[in-house]
Structure formats: structure tokens, C-alpha cells
Design a protein around this motif. Sequence first.
Motif, PDB file in Angstrom:
ATOM      1  N   GLY A  77       0.800  -1.228   0.000  1.00 40.44           N
ATOM      2  CA  GLY A  77       0.000   0.000   0.000  1.00 40.44           C
ATOM      3  C   GLY A  77       0.826   1.268   0.000  1.00 40.44           C
ATOM      4  N   CYS A  78       1.980   1.236  -0.674  1.00 38.33           N
ATOM      5  CA  CYS A  78       2.849   2.414  -0.698  1.00 38.33           C
ATOM      6  C   CYS A  78       2.262   3.494  -1.603  1.00 38.33           C
ATOM      7  N   GLN A  79       2.165   4.688  -1.075  1.00 39.56           N
ATOM      8  CA  GLN A  79       1.581   5.803  -1.807  1.00 39.56           C
ATOM      9  C   GLN A  79       2.649   6.563  -2.584  1.00 39.56           C
ATOM     10  N   LYS A  80       2.211   7.502  -3.407  1.00 37.08           N
ATOM     11  CA  LYS A  80       3.143   8.315  -4.177  1.00 37.08           C
ATOM     12  C   LYS A  80       3.952   9.210  -3.238  1.00 37.08           C
ATOM     13  N   VAL A  81       5.186   9.484  -3.635  1.00 41.61           N
ATOM     14  CA  VAL A  81       6.043  10.368  -2.855  1.00 41.61           C
ATOM     15  C   VAL A  81       5.462  11.775  -2.882  1.00 41.61           C
ATOM     16  N   VAL A  82       5.462  12.414  -1.710  1.00 47.15           N
ATOM     17  CA  VAL A  82       5.006  13.802  -1.616  1.00 47.15           C
ATOM     18  C   VAL A  82       6.165  14.668  -1.131  1.00 47.15           C
ATOM     19  N   LYS A  83       6.120  15.955  -1.480  1.00 44.28           N
ATOM     20  CA  LYS A  83       7.198  16.873  -1.137  1.00 44.28           C
ATOM     21  C   LYS A  83       6.658  18.078  -0.377  1.00 44.28           C
ATOM     22  N   ARG A  84       7.538  18.665   0.408  1.00 42.78           N
ATOM     23  CA  ARG A  84       7.208  19.890   1.119  1.00 42.78           C
ATOM     24  C   ARG A  84       8.455  20.758   1.150  1.00 42.78           C
ATOM     25  N   ILE A 100       9.245  22.279  17.392  1.00 42.50           N
ATOM     26  CA  ILE A 100       7.955  21.859  16.848  1.00 42.50           C
ATOM     27  C   ILE A 100       8.088  21.748  15.328  1.00 42.50           C
ATOM     28  N   TYR A 101       7.925  20.544  14.805  1.00 41.13           N
ATOM     29  CA  TYR A 101       8.064  20.307  13.372  1.00 41.13           C
ATOM     30  C   TYR A 101       6.709  20.356  12.686  1.00 41.13           C
ATOM     31  N   THR A 102       6.727  20.718  11.417  1.00 38.50           N
ATOM     32  CA  THR A 102       5.480  20.911  10.675  1.00 38.50           C
ATOM     33  C   THR A 102       5.088  19.715   9.835  1.00 38.50           C
ATOM     34  N   THR A 103       5.832  18.621   9.976  1.00 36.18           N
ATOM     35  CA  THR A 103       5.474  17.406   9.244  1.00 36.18           C
ATOM     36  C   THR A 103       5.541  16.207  10.184  1.00 36.18           C
ATOM     37  N   ALA A 104       4.786  15.187   9.857  1.00 30.51           N
ATOM     38  CA  ALA A 104       4.826  13.937  10.613  1.00 30.51           C
ATOM     39  C   ALA A 104       4.956  12.768   9.631  1.00 30.51           C
ATOM     40  N   PRO A 105       6.081  12.026   9.668  1.00 29.96           N
ATOM     41  CA  PRO A 105       7.241  12.249  10.531  1.00 29.96           C
ATOM     42  C   PRO A 105       8.047  13.485  10.108  1.00 29.96           C
ATOM     43  N   ALA A 106       9.040  13.815  10.913  1.00 27.28           N
ATOM     44  CA  ALA A 106       9.907  14.946  10.580  1.00 27.28           C
ATOM     45  C   ALA A 106      10.788  14.593   9.386  1.00 27.28           C
ATOM     46  N   ALA A 107      11.085  15.611   8.568  1.00 28.78           N
ATOM     47  CA  ALA A 107      11.987  15.408   7.427  1.00 28.78           C
ATOM     48  C   ALA A 107      12.994  16.540   7.296  1.00 28.78           C
ATOM     49  N   PHE A 108      12.782  17.631   7.997  1.00 33.13           N
ATOM     50  CA  PHE A 108      13.689  18.782   7.923  1.00 33.13           C
ATOM     51  C   PHE A 108      13.371  19.729   9.082  1.00 33.13           C
ATOM     52  N   HIS A 208       1.387   2.897   8.185  1.00 34.38           N
ATOM     53  CA  HIS A 208       2.126   2.601   9.413  1.00 34.38           C
ATOM     54  C   HIS A 208       3.641   2.659   9.238  1.00 34.38           C
ATOM     55  N   ILE A 209       4.082   2.780   7.985  1.00 34.57           N
ATOM     56  CA  ILE A 209       5.506   2.891   7.653  1.00 34.57           C
ATOM     57  C   ILE A 209       5.693   4.155   6.820  1.00 34.57           C
ATOM     58  N   ALA A 210       6.789   4.883   7.085  1.00 37.69           N
ATOM     59  CA  ALA A 210       7.062   6.083   6.285  1.00 37.69           C
ATOM     60  C   ALA A 210       8.560   6.209   6.047  1.00 37.69           C
ATOM     61  N   PHE A 211       8.931   6.687   4.856  1.00 35.96           N
ATOM     62  CA  PHE A 211      10.319   7.014   4.532  1.00 35.96           C
ATOM     63  C   PHE A 211      10.412   8.534   4.435  1.00 35.96           C
ATOM     64  N   THR A 212      11.465   9.130   5.002  1.00 34.90           N
ATOM     65  CA  THR A 212      11.669  10.570   4.831  1.00 34.90           C
ATOM     66  C   THR A 212      13.113  10.855   4.451  1.00 34.90           C
ATOM     67  N   HIS A 213      13.301  11.957   3.707  1.00 30.42           N
ATOM     68  CA  HIS A 213      14.623  12.366   3.244  1.00 30.42           C
ATOM     69  C   HIS A 213      14.589  13.875   3.026  1.00 30.42           C
ATOM     70  N   TRP A 214      15.719  14.506   3.242  1.00 34.91           N
ATOM     71  CA  TRP A 214      15.846  15.968   3.076  1.00 34.91           C
ATOM     72  C   TRP A 214      16.691  16.209   1.833  1.00 34.91           C
ATOM     73  N   PHE A 231       8.539  12.489   1.310  1.00 33.42           N
ATOM     74  CA  PHE A 231       7.862  11.525   2.165  1.00 33.42           C
ATOM     75  C   PHE A 231       7.210  10.438   1.318  1.00 33.42           C
ATOM     76  N   GLN A 232       7.284   9.208   1.799  1.00 31.99           N
ATOM     77  CA  GLN A 232       6.498   8.134   1.212  1.00 31.99           C
ATOM     78  C   GLN A 232       5.907   7.296   2.341  1.00 31.99           C
ATOM     79  N   TYR A 233       4.589   7.133   2.280  1.00 36.17           N
ATOM     80  CA  TYR A 233       3.867   6.399   3.324  1.00 36.17           C
ATOM     81  C   TYR A 233       3.369   5.055   2.779  1.00 36.17           C
ATOM     82  N   CYS A 234       3.456   4.026   3.614  1.00 37.65           N
ATOM     83  CA  CYS A 234       2.998   2.693   3.234  1.00 37.65           C
ATOM     84  C   CYS A 234       2.170   2.085   4.365  1.00 37.65           C
TER      85      CYS A 234
END
Length: 260
Positions: A77-84, A100-108, A208-214, A231-234
Motif C-alpha cells: 500500500g505504498c503511496q506516491k512520494v510527496v514533497k514539502r 515543533i516540526y510541521t510534518t509527521a514524521p519529521a523530514a527537515f 504505518h511505515i514512512a520514509f523521509t529524506h531531506w 515523504f512516502q507512506y505505506c
Amino acid sequence: MAKKSAKSDRRAVIDDIRKKQKGAERARGLAIIAVCVVIAVGIVVAAAFKPIKDSIQTSSYDSKTLQEIGESPSAAGCQKVVKRKADGNQQHIPTGTQQIYTTAPAAFGPHWNEANVAPVAMSRKFYSRDDRPELEALVHNLEHGYTLLWYDDTVSGSELNEIRAIGRKFPGDDDFRYKFIAVPWTKADETETTKNRKPAIDWPKGTHIAFTHWTAKVDSSGNASDQYGVFQYCSGLSGQALKTFMEKYPYTDSPEPGAM
């Protein structure tokens, strides 16, 4: 003489009975000690069995490639990568200060910068809910080009062992291509990303799983620009999805790729 002999016989019988009673009491005492020892050993074995079982199950994936661990991206169930749009490069805050970070999970974002605290050592690839570093330390790793795999409180059992196994695919701290850490996302983290308001990017329902990268573009002078958190959520775990994500967003695509 007959009376004396009878009296002696009675005493002998009584002494024999007492001797047998003492022997029985000693036997019962030894039996109780033996039972206690067995119970104690059982408790120790039970406590040790799960880590041993987890280790055996984790090592069973050593012969598999990264993409063979978990499910396919679609099955997971991996979704498309999103950017911020990202900020916080070189914005160091005092260790112990909550950000206080503006994304969950944190990425930057702003982060700690202190030896042996932040960034977290590259040599360790998996953290449990009991020993995970603080968000502000992990964000410094993201600035250095790490990919973080986050897992929420629902992930357990064999899936958690698969995540441990994935961590073993990125050994040591010599090869910067192995800038990877798997960490839990906890309920406590939500207070550092929501603060009674919805994050700009949040975990989609059912994931329930997420990948993050800056990411960033770095010029010849080392100046970073065009920075994004990706971000990519699965719903489940997919080693193939992680492989694809890290190939698309390698450590070189970050604000400070040359730093440990």
C-alpha cells in the motif's frame, strides 16, 4: 531387664521416627528449592527466548536482497512520494530544546548539533521504542543525507524483525550510501509535530511505515538551495519501495552529503 529393654525399644522407635521426619523435612526443603530454581530458570529462559527468536528470524533474511524483504510496493500500500518545501539547514538549536516540526514524521527543520548526540552515529541502523534518539537529533541526520524509515506503534512481531533485517542491509559507517536508520514514531512525537494543529504533512489514514529524506541542490561552494522534504507512506513494509526511494533520493541529494 524386660522393662528396660522395652523402654529402650520405644526410644529407638521414637528416634527412628524423628530421624525419618527430619529426612522428610529435608527432602521437602530440597524439593522447594529445586522448584524455585526451575521457576527462576524458566523466567530467565522465557525472558531470553524472545530476543533469541527475534535474532534468529532476523538473520534468516541475510541471504535475501533488500527488495525481497517485505511485500511489493503495491501490496504494501505504498503511496506516491510527496514533497514539502524545506527549511532549517544549519539552524542549530541548543541540545535539550524542543522543536515543533510541521510534518509527521519529521523530514527537515532546526535541530540539535552536539558531539555524540546529534547527528546520531551512522553505525547503528535500528532503534526500538525504548532507546530511540530524540527527533531533534535525528533531523540532523536527515540534513546529512540519511533516509529514515519510521514505523508506528502498530508494527510488531515478524514485521518488526523484517525492519531489523533491512537495517542489516546497510552495515557500518564507511559507505555513505548506507546512510539509513529505522526508528519508531511514537505518540509522544505527535506533540512535537502537531501542537494542537494539523501538520502540513501528516500520516495518511491506514499507513504505518514512512520514509523521509531531506533533499537539496548544493553548489561548488557548499551552499544548499531548492530544499525539500520528501515523504512516502505505506500501509506495510516493502524493501522494494525503500530501495526505489533511496535510489531516487540518495545521500548526495541533501544539504550536507559529505558529513557523517
